[in-house]
Design a protein around this motif. Structure first.
Motif, short mmCIF file in Angstrom:
data_model
loop_
_atom_site.label_atom_id
_atom_site.label_comp_id
_atom_site.label_asym_id
_atom_site.label_seq_id
_atom_site.Cartn_x
_atom_site.Cartn_y
_atom_site.Cartn_z
N LEU A 90 0.97 -1.47 -0.19
CA LEU A 90 0.24 -0.05 -0.32
C LEU A 90 0.64 1.10 0.45
O LEU A 90 0.21 2.17 -0.56
CB LEU A 90 -0.89 -0.14 0.77
N ILE A 91 2.07 1.17 0.36
CA ILE A 91 3.25 2.07 0.31
C ILE A 91 3.72 1.83 -0.55
O ILE A 91 4.77 1.06 -0.11
CB ILE A 91 3.56 2.93 2.03
N GLN A 92 4.18 2.43 -1.40
CA GLN A 92 5.56 2.48 -2.37
C GLN A 92 6.61 3.14 -2.47
O GLN A 92 5.46 4.85 -2.08
CB GLN A 92 4.71 1.76 -3.69
N PRO A 93 7.38 3.53 -3.01
CA PRO A 93 7.51 5.14 -3.50
C PRO A 93 7.07 5.74 -4.62
O PRO A 93 6.09 5.27 -5.31
CB PRO A 93 9.29 4.43 -4.18
N ALA A 94 7.23 6.73 -4.03
CA ALA A 94 6.73 7.89 -5.42
C ALA A 94 6.83 8.33 -7.04
O ALA A 94 8.27 7.13 -7.15
CB ALA A 94 6.94 9.10 -4.79
N GLU A 95 6.34 7.78 -7.94
CA GLU A 95 6.78 7.44 -8.95
C GLU A 95 7.16 9.00 -9.65
O GLU A 95 6.32 9.95 -9.64
CB GLU A 95 5.63 6.97 -9.66
N ILE A 96 7.72 8.99 -10.22
CA ILE A 96 8.78 10.76 -10.68
C ILE A 96 8.31 10.42 -12.63
O ILE A 96 8.53 9.55 -13.20
CB ILE A 96 10.08 10.30 -10.60
N ARG A 97 7.47 11.12 -12.91
CA ARG A 97 7.90 11.17 -14.34
C ARG A 97 8.19 12.95 -15.64
O ARG A 97 7.81 13.20 -14.03
CB ARG A 97 6.26 11.39 -14.76
N LEU A 98 9.04 12.75 -15.70
CA LEU A 98 9.12 14.14 -16.57
C LEU A 98 8.34 14.86 -17.85
O LEU A 98 7.25 14.46 -18.26
CB LEU A 98 10.31 13.73 -17.36
N ALA A 99 8.62 16.19 -17.13
CA ALA A 99 7.25 16.97 -18.23
C ALA A 99 7.86 16.61 -19.59
O ALA A 99 8.41 17.23 -19.77
CB ALA A 99 6.97 17.57 -17.40
N GLY A 100 6.98 16.78 -20.35
CA GLY A 100 6.67 16.72 -22.07
C GLY A 100 7.40 17.22 -22.26
O GLY A 100 7.86 18.55 -23.22
N LEU A 101 6.60 19.03 -21.74
CA LEU A 101 6.41 20.16 -21.85
C LEU A 101 5.63 21.43 -20.99
O LEU A 101 5.28 20.98 -19.87
CB LEU A 101 4.40 20.43 -23.38
N ALA A 102 5.99 22.28 -20.99
CA ALA A 102 6.08 23.06 -19.97
C ALA A 102 4.98 24.65 -20.55
O ALA A 102 5.89 25.17 -21.68
CB ALA A 102 6.84 23.43 -18.98
N VAL A 103 4.21 24.83 -20.02
CA VAL A 103 3.75 26.38 -20.25
C VAL A 103 3.42 27.58 -19.82
O VAL A 103 3.07 27.00 -18.61
CB VAL A 103 1.88 25.71 -21.52
N THR A 104 3.56 28.22 -20.24
CA THR A 104 3.23 29.31 -18.99
C THR A 104 2.29 30.53 -19.54
O THR A 104 2.14 30.74 -20.19
CB THR A 104 4.11 30.32 -18.48
N LEU A 105 0.71 30.93 -18.82
CA LEU A 105 -0.48 31.42 -19.17
C LEU A 105 -0.04 32.63 -17.80
O LEU A 105 0.23 32.87 -17.18
CB LEU A 105 -1.82 30.67 -19.53
N HIS A 106 -0.04 33.90 -18.98
CA HIS A 106 -0.43 35.32 -17.78
C HIS A 106 -1.66 35.36 -17.29
O HIS A 106 -2.62 35.35 -18.30
CB HIS A 106 0.33 36.44 -18.66
#
Length: 86
Positions: free
Chosen positions: A70-86
């Motif tokens: 039930l308790i496992q190490p966190a899964e890490i995923r890299l983001a393929g795209l980062a977008v910034t909106l104003h």
């Protein structure tokens, strides 16, 4: 207590128990048992099955066991795209 057990590597364990019905031994009935237990020895399930054989009339046919942490190490995923909106 449950969280402490999980930290001690207890896992959610499910057992599908097939047993012969006491009044009709030719028929099988299913019982599902679920608790926190330690794989691969499963002391809690073993204790329950020993109780079953000692105290209940239905003779055991088979037991299927599944176990999941039930308790496992966190899964890490890299983001393929980062977008910034104003």
């Amino acid at each position: 207590m449950t969280f402490v057990k999980q930290l001690a590597d207890y896992r959610l364990t499910t057992a599908e128990i097939l047993y012969h019905m006491p009044d009709h031994p030719g028929l099988l009935q299913t019982y599902v048992w679920q608790d926190l237990d330690l794989a691969p020895r499963f002391p809690e399930l073993t204790r329950f099955l020993e109780f079953w054989q000692r105290e209940l009339d239905g003779r055991l046919h088979s037991v299927k066991v599944a176990s999941q942490r039930l308790i496992q190490p966190a899964e890490i995923r890299l983001a393929g795209l980062a977008v910034t909106l104003h």
